[in-house]
Scaffold this motif. Structure first.
Motif, short mmCIF file in Angstrom:
data_model
loop_
_atom_site.label_atom_id
_atom_site.label_comp_id
_atom_site.label_asym_id
_atom_site.label_seq_id
_atom_site.Cartn_x
_atom_site.Cartn_y
_atom_site.Cartn_z
N THR A 35 15.66 0.61 -6.55
CA THR A 35 16.04 -0.79 -6.77
C THR A 35 14.86 -1.75 -6.81
N GLY A 36 13.72 -1.38 -6.25
CA GLY A 36 12.62 -2.32 -6.13
C GLY A 36 11.41 -1.93 -6.95
N ALA A 37 10.32 -2.62 -6.67
CA ALA A 37 9.03 -2.36 -7.33
C ALA A 37 8.18 -1.52 -6.39
N VAL A 38 7.69 -0.38 -6.87
CA VAL A 38 6.98 0.56 -6.01
C VAL A 38 5.65 0.98 -6.62
N ILE A 39 4.74 1.39 -5.74
CA ILE A 39 3.48 2.02 -6.14
C ILE A 39 3.37 3.35 -5.40
N SER A 40 2.96 4.38 -6.11
CA SER A 40 2.88 5.72 -5.53
C SER A 40 1.55 6.35 -5.86
N PRO A 41 0.67 6.54 -4.87
CA PRO A 41 -0.59 7.24 -5.12
C PRO A 41 -0.33 8.70 -5.51
N GLU A 132 -12.57 13.51 -8.55
CA GLU A 132 -13.28 12.76 -7.51
C GLU A 132 -13.63 11.36 -7.99
N ARG A 133 -13.76 11.20 -9.28
CA ARG A 133 -14.22 9.92 -9.84
C ARG A 133 -13.08 9.02 -10.29
N LEU A 134 -11.99 9.62 -10.76
CA LEU A 134 -10.83 8.84 -11.20
C LEU A 134 -9.62 9.23 -10.36
N VAL A 135 -8.93 8.23 -9.83
CA VAL A 135 -7.70 8.49 -9.07
C VAL A 135 -6.53 7.85 -9.82
N THR A 136 -5.32 8.27 -9.44
CA THR A 136 -4.13 7.92 -10.21
C THR A 136 -3.09 7.26 -9.32
N LEU A 137 -2.44 6.24 -9.86
CA LEU A 137 -1.40 5.51 -9.14
C LEU A 137 -0.20 5.33 -10.06
N GLY A 138 0.99 5.66 -9.56
CA GLY A 138 2.22 5.40 -10.29
C GLY A 138 2.78 4.04 -9.92
N ILE A 139 3.30 3.32 -10.91
CA ILE A 139 3.84 1.97 -10.71
C ILE A 139 5.20 1.89 -11.40
N ALA A 140 6.21 1.36 -10.73
CA ALA A 140 7.55 1.27 -11.33
C ALA A 140 8.33 0.10 -10.76
N GLY A 141 9.32 -0.36 -11.52
CA GLY A 141 10.19 -1.44 -11.08
C GLY A 141 10.68 -2.26 -12.26
N GLU A 142 11.91 -2.76 -12.16
CA GLU A 142 12.47 -3.55 -13.26
C GLU A 142 11.61 -4.75 -13.59
N ASP A 143 10.98 -5.36 -12.58
CA ASP A 143 10.13 -6.52 -12.83
C ASP A 143 8.65 -6.18 -12.66
N ALA A 144 8.32 -4.89 -12.84
CA ALA A 144 6.93 -4.46 -12.64
C ALA A 144 5.98 -5.20 -13.56
N ALA A 145 6.39 -5.45 -14.80
CA ALA A 145 5.51 -6.12 -15.76
C ALA A 145 5.11 -7.50 -15.26
#
Length: 349
Positions: A35-41, A132-145
């Motif tokens: 239901t919300g806006a989330v960030i996931s490493p 080691e140099r680049l890490v990744t993050l997931g971002i989601a949510g209806e109003d994420a933009a």
């Protein structure tokens, strides 16, 4: 995993199992993905970097998608196949400057890197683990933009669109709700994390992000499903992961036959089931009724649904889906309830 990034996340409350981020110690927060806006490493994922004058041609000859469509503003899913057309790896291809990057599950990174290096020969191509140099993050949510506007002057509007700013690379993903992958060096990502938290994003572990991937109908290839599927079995063509016009690559003849000759007997479906024990990736399903005990498919991915129960993607014979008698574990296990996928497949499939 980068040590500075892991230390930062641990200080922010992250709990790990090896490289996989399990949760941030807040069960209510972990349910926010629905239901919300989330960030996931995405600490369980890694990155391969490919550079050199011959890199585009090299990757074009190795992978299922058409790299002529890849640019700094366009990413793509793609797969590495065996000569028999079976998927050895599935990754997201994107560019930063002149170099190419493959965002890939950590469990298949080393084997993929080793196999690609086998074919470099005299080409001007360098392949290395850039995790080691680049890490990744997931971002989601209806109003994420709207929440991302303070970080990016321009946002990627469509699936596979890419924007770059301040050392960060933002890729729009497919799915039922707005989703993104963010790549960057640890220092830039630590700064971005603070700004994302200020914008109200809730941190979650790998499980909720995996559920969002399942909801979007996006397959994965993990260690236990290497060489288990041809691309069309996991609907890779429906998420723009296969080109049927690009020319030759390992396994291409099998992919072409699957596309142009007859109906696929097995393909990937999305389903829910009751239960509190996740089936393992690669676990076989069971059929009840006339074909009792028969192998009724294989799990591609499974996660707990935020509202309870299990949601999964599985490659299943189409006739078993029509019979509606597929179960987890055994015929006494929970019955699957099939759900719509967020994309259409050709009628012949």
């Amino acid at each position: 995993m980068n040590g500075d990034w892991r230390t930062f996340l641990s200080d922010a409350g992250a709990c790990f199992e090896e490289t996989r981020l399990l949760h941030f110690g807040d069960p209510d927060g972990e349910r926010a993905a629905a239901t919300g806006a989330v960030i996931s490493p995405l600490t369980h994922r890694g990155v391969i970097e490919a550079s050199g004058a011959d890199t585009r041609d090299f990757l074009q000859n190795m992978t299922t998608n058409d790299l002529r469509q890849l640019s700094e503003s366009r990413a793509q899913l793609s797969a590495l196949l065996s000569p028999k057309g079976r998927m050895l790896a599935l990754y997201r291809l994107f560019m930063r400057g002149e170099n190419f990057f493959l965002g890939i599950p950590g469990a298949t990174l080393e084997a993929t890197l080793k196999r690609l290096r086998m074919f470099v020969l005299r080409s001007a191509v360098t392949l290395e683990d850039a995790s080691e140099r680049l890490v990744t993050l997931g971002i989601a949510g209806e109003d994420a933009a709207e929440r991302l506007i303070p970080l990016f002057d321009t946002l990627p509007a469509l699936a596979d669109d890419v924007c770059h700013q301040g050392g960060l690379t933002l890729i729009r993903l497919s799915g039922l709700r707005p989703r993104y992958e963010l790549y960057g060096e640890p220092a830039a990502m630590i700064e971005a994390w603070g700004r994302l938290r200020e914008e109200g994003f809730t941190p979650v572990g790998a499980g909720p992000w995996g559920w969002l991937e399942i909801e979007a109908g996006v397959p994965s290839v993990e260690a236990d499903t290497v060489e288990a599927f041809v691309p069309q079995m996991v609907n890779l063509q429906a998420v723009n992961g296969v080109s049927f016009t690009k020319g030759c690559y390992p396994g291409q003849e099998v992919v072409a036959r699957s596309e142009y000759l007859g109906k696929m007997k097995r393909r990937m479906y999305r389903a829910r089931a009751d239960g509190d024990v996740l089936p393992a990736v690669g676990e076989e399903l069971a059929a009840a009724g006339e074909t009792v005990g028969a192998n009724a498919g294989k799990v591609v991915a499974a996660q707990f649904h935020p509202e309870g129960g299990i949601e999964l993607l599985a490659v299943i014979p189409s006739d078993e889906v029509e019979r509606d008698a597929v179960h987890l574990g055994s015929v006494e296990g929970p019955k699957l309830r099939f759900l719509d996928l967020p994309y259409e497949l050709p009628a012949k499939q």
